[in-house]
Design a protein around this motif. Structure first.
Motif, PDB file in Angstrom:
ATOM      1  N   UNK A  11      11.543  17.258 -44.177  1.00  0.00           N
ATOM      2  CA  UNK A  11      11.931  15.849 -44.219  1.00  0.00           C
ATOM      3  C   UNK A  11      11.242  15.097 -43.073  1.00  0.00           C
ATOM      4  N   UNK A  12      10.825  13.859 -43.370  1.00  0.00           N
ATOM      5  CA  UNK A  12      10.088  13.046 -42.398  1.00  0.00           C
ATOM      6  C   UNK A  12      10.411  11.587 -42.689  1.00  0.00           C
ATOM      7  N   UNK A  13      10.805  10.860 -41.678  1.00  0.00           N
ATOM      8  CA  UNK A  13      11.205   9.459 -41.862  1.00  0.00           C
ATOM      9  C   UNK A  13      10.039   8.479 -41.812  1.00  0.00           C
ATOM     10  N   UNK A  14       8.874   8.945 -41.473  1.00  0.00           N
ATOM     11  CA  UNK A  14       7.710   8.070 -41.426  1.00  0.00           C
ATOM     12  C   UNK A  14       7.044   8.180 -40.074  1.00  0.00           C
ATOM     13  N   UNK A  15       5.876   7.666 -39.967  1.00  0.00           N
ATOM     14  CA  UNK A  15       5.134   6.874 -40.940  1.00  0.00           C
ATOM     15  C   UNK A  15       4.477   7.753 -42.017  1.00  0.00           C
ATOM     16  N   UNK A  16       3.924   7.079 -43.013  1.00  0.00           N
ATOM     17  CA  UNK A  16       3.208   7.725 -44.110  1.00  0.00           C
ATOM     18  C   UNK A  16       1.839   7.068 -44.259  1.00  0.00           C
ATOM     19  N   UNK A  17       1.027   7.632 -45.139  1.00  0.00           N
ATOM     20  CA  UNK A  17      -0.245   7.025 -45.500  1.00  0.00           C
ATOM     21  C   UNK A  17      -1.205   6.878 -44.333  1.00  0.00           C
ATOM     22  N   UNK A  18      -1.828   5.716 -44.285  1.00  0.00           N
ATOM     23  CA  UNK A  18      -2.860   5.449 -43.285  1.00  0.00           C
ATOM     24  C   UNK A  18      -2.320   5.578 -41.860  1.00  0.00           C
ATOM     25  N   UNK A  19      -1.122   5.074 -41.621  1.00  0.00           N
ATOM     26  CA  UNK A  19      -0.550   5.143 -40.274  1.00  0.00           C
ATOM     27  C   UNK A  19      -0.313   6.598 -39.853  1.00  0.00           C
ATOM     28  N   UNK A  21      -1.979   9.155 -40.975  1.00  0.00           N
ATOM     29  CA  UNK A  21      -3.313   9.726 -40.770  1.00  0.00           C
ATOM     30  C   UNK A  21      -3.863   9.364 -39.393  1.00  0.00           C
ATOM     31  N   UNK A  22      -3.676   8.136 -38.991  1.00  0.00           N
ATOM     32  CA  UNK A  22      -4.152   7.710 -37.677  1.00  0.00           C
ATOM     33  C   UNK A  22      -3.399   8.436 -36.560  1.00  0.00           C
ATOM     34  N   UNK A  23      -2.087   8.582 -36.710  1.00  0.00           N
ATOM     35  CA  UNK A  23      -1.276   9.232 -35.687  1.00  0.00           C
ATOM     36  C   UNK A  23      -1.560  10.725 -35.558  1.00  0.00           C
ATOM     37  N   UNK A  24      -1.949  11.365 -36.650  1.00  0.00           N
ATOM     38  CA  UNK A  24      -2.108  12.818 -36.643  1.00  0.00           C
ATOM     39  C   UNK A  24      -3.561  13.283 -36.713  1.00  0.00           C
ATOM     40  N   UNK A  25      -4.496  12.388 -36.503  1.00  0.00           N
ATOM     41  CA  UNK A  25      -5.904  12.762 -36.583  1.00  0.00           C
ATOM     42  C   UNK A  25      -6.258  13.885 -35.615  1.00  0.00           C
ATOM     43  N   UNK A  26      -5.806  13.800 -34.375  1.00  0.00           N
ATOM     44  CA  UNK A  26      -6.119  14.831 -33.388  1.00  0.00           C
ATOM     45  C   UNK A  26      -5.543  16.176 -33.806  1.00  0.00           C
ATOM     46  N   UNK A  27      -4.316  16.171 -34.328  1.00  0.00           N
ATOM     47  CA  UNK A  27      -3.727  17.410 -34.827  1.00  0.00           C
ATOM     48  C   UNK A  27      -4.552  17.967 -35.974  1.00  0.00           C
ATOM     49  N   UNK A  28      -4.920  17.107 -36.908  1.00  0.00           N
ATOM     50  CA  UNK A  28      -5.727  17.558 -38.051  1.00  0.00           C
ATOM     51  C   UNK A  28      -7.035  18.194 -37.583  1.00  0.00           C
TER      52      UNK A  28
END
Length: 103
Positions: A11-19, A21-28
């Motif tokens: 379960x995850x309350x957000x963000x989703x989509x582009x936001x 992706x931007x927040x998790x780019x370093x993790x990816x």
């Protein structure tokens, strides 16, 4: 070469989509450096407030090591009730259905 699928969702309350992706780019980008890692499909369902991923590893041990590391990270971020499974791949049937995993 043995290949395995690791499936994770929670379960995850957000963000989703582009936001997200931007927040998790370093993790990816860091996931690409994990031993045995081949690829990941990031999954999200904003309506049901779920995220996760489907990973391909070149061996079970690498998937298990990554899963342990990922579970610690998710716990530190406050996520609970994480669903995860590791599956072997039936190569004969997978090839019939045109999966790029085996090509």
């Amino acid at each position: 070469m043995e290949k395995v699928i690791l499936y994770v969702d929670f379960q995850h309350q957000g963000p989703f989509g582009k936001e997200m992706a931007e927040n998790l780019q370093t993790l990816a980008e860091s996931i690409n450096e994990e031993p045995g890692f081949i690829w990941k499909m990031w999954t999200e369902n904003e309506k049901n407030k779920e995220v996760g991923g489907v990973y391909l590893f070149d061996n079970r041990k690498s998937a298990e090591i990554y899963l342990e590391k990922h579970m610690v990270r998710l716990s530190q971020w406050g996520y609970e009730d994480v669903t995860y499974k590791i599956f072997e791949i039936n190569e004969q049937l997978t090839k019939i259905n045109h999966s790029p995993i085996l090509y």
